[in-house]
Enzyme design. Sequence first.
Site, PDB file in Angstrom:
ATOM      1  N   MET A  35       0.859  -1.184   0.000  1.00  0.00           N
ATOM      2  CA  MET A  35       0.000   0.000   0.000  1.00  0.00           C
ATOM      3  C   MET A  35       0.891   1.228   0.000  1.00  0.00           C
ATOM      4  O   MET A  35       1.806   1.341   0.813  1.00  0.00           O
ATOM      5  CB  MET A  35      -0.910   0.004   1.224  1.00  0.00           C
ATOM      6  CG  MET A  35      -1.830   1.212   1.277  1.00  0.00           C
ATOM      7  SD  MET A  35      -2.945   1.136   2.697  1.00  0.00           S
ATOM      8  CE  MET A  35      -3.847   2.676   2.465  1.00  0.00           C
TER       9      MET A  35
ATOM     10  N   GLY B 130      -5.644  12.000   3.992  1.00  0.00           N
ATOM     11  CA  GLY B 130      -6.706  11.046   4.284  1.00  0.00           C
ATOM     12  C   GLY B 130      -6.960  10.020   3.193  1.00  0.00           C
ATOM     13  O   GLY B 130      -7.914   9.239   3.287  1.00  0.00           O
TER      14      GLY B 130
ATOM     15  N   GLY C  65      -5.186   7.346   2.373  1.00  0.00           N
ATOM     16  CA  GLY C  65      -4.935   5.980   2.835  1.00  0.00           C
ATOM     17  C   GLY C  65      -6.165   5.400   3.508  1.00  0.00           C
ATOM     18  O   GLY C  65      -6.537   4.241   3.258  1.00  0.00           O
TER      19      GLY C  65
ATOM     20  N   GLU D 248      -0.143  -8.393   5.177  1.00  0.00           N
ATOM     21  CA  GLU D 248       1.157  -9.052   5.221  1.00  0.00           C
ATOM     22  C   GLU D 248       2.186  -8.136   5.886  1.00  0.00           C
ATOM     23  O   GLU D 248       2.453  -7.044   5.387  1.00  0.00           O
ATOM     24  CB  GLU D 248       1.607  -9.381   3.787  1.00  0.00           C
ATOM     25  CG  GLU D 248       2.977 -10.030   3.677  1.00  0.00           C
ATOM     26  CD  GLU D 248       3.417 -10.182   2.223  1.00  0.00           C
ATOM     27  OE1 GLU D 248       4.635 -10.248   1.988  1.00  0.00           O
ATOM     28  OE2 GLU D 248       2.555 -10.234   1.337  1.00  0.00           O
TER      29      GLU D 248
END
Length: 408
Positions: A230, A240, A242, A265
Amino acid sequence: MAGLTAMEKKLAEYKCNTNEAIQLKLVRFPEDLEDDNTTFNPEYSHQVFGDDEIAFGYKGLKILLYYIAGNLSTLFRIEYTSKVNEKFDCVEADDVESKIREIIPPRFCTNTDDFVSLLEKEVNFKPFGMLLHTYSVHNEEAGEDITYQIYKADMTCPGFREYHERLQTFLMWFIETASFIDVDDERWNYFLVFEKYNKDGATLFATVGYMTVYNYYVYPDKTRPRVSQMLILPPFQGEGHGAQLLETVHRYYMSSPTVLDITAEDPSENYVKLRDFVLVKLCKDLLCFSPGKLMQGFSQEMVTEAQQKLKINKQHTRRVYEILRLRATDMGDAEQSRSYRLDIKRRLIGPYKKKQRELAKMRRCLRPEELTNQLNQIDLNMQHEQLEESFQQLVSDYRRVLERVAQA
């Protein structure tokens, strides 16, 4: 630099910090090329240039990696004021170009004119895949709301494979242990964030960030999506995006009856904080997390409802419970505060109790001198101090999550 020879001192001048030398841009307009305000640098470069993040052999080294904001067509150029080969015999400069070529796709520009001509075609670029969510963020500087969109894509989308090859290069500069994924594996899902902006009356799209998710099989007929990578690109961080991306991805999988739960992960500390915020936001209105039920303690009802309705696993549900119980607890009330503290510490003490069970086994099978050595490593006073520190840190983290939820 005491103790260095004159030659070593001169050669030391040809060492460049690659985090400073690499200059990244997301270009929308030709004038961005000369605007230092649009330049940003990597957080990491060790995966390309080694642990010391140094390129040897250059003075004034600049590694230019400029991307067109939407489709990420790339300009790659190296500039420097002096190279060690030109000044000293038998001394070789690092092959910087080859190192960069290893991670960027081969179809890139090397001169500005070609890059600008591609920029003129950017109006034809459109996001890949299926639109999942649209939201807006107020921009103080522009004095207006800016629109963003989140899409789900896969490798069957025309042009997406080549786009993803360019996009994933950013991972090397902003994720400490990044690696490229096997895009031929069909179990990968890709989620992309774009900004809509206007240029000469036309609507264009700029890449903001993305997430990759791998769908693991769970016997007999379920899947467990696991967030792998990510990244929100630096010019857009702190706005904001994310949280919007993670919540959108979560909602996408929530609607699937075959999804068991959603995991991540090797999550970073920042990702855990982001997940805390998103999951608390999703859970706070469930009946099982009402103040009365929170004060009765963590329950199987919470586990079941969070898993069935929101695809949240037991471990994450417990963390959501602790955050929401803090909100429901009057920490100024001695009894409520004590009850909350004991509840959290009962969970935190798990690893310490495991050590004590191991110690009981040691008593039965170790010689006295060996046992003394092990006892020295298990200092009970230190364990109590560590437990209190862990509790205080958690409460501090939880308060920040609650503050953000209150502002959302």
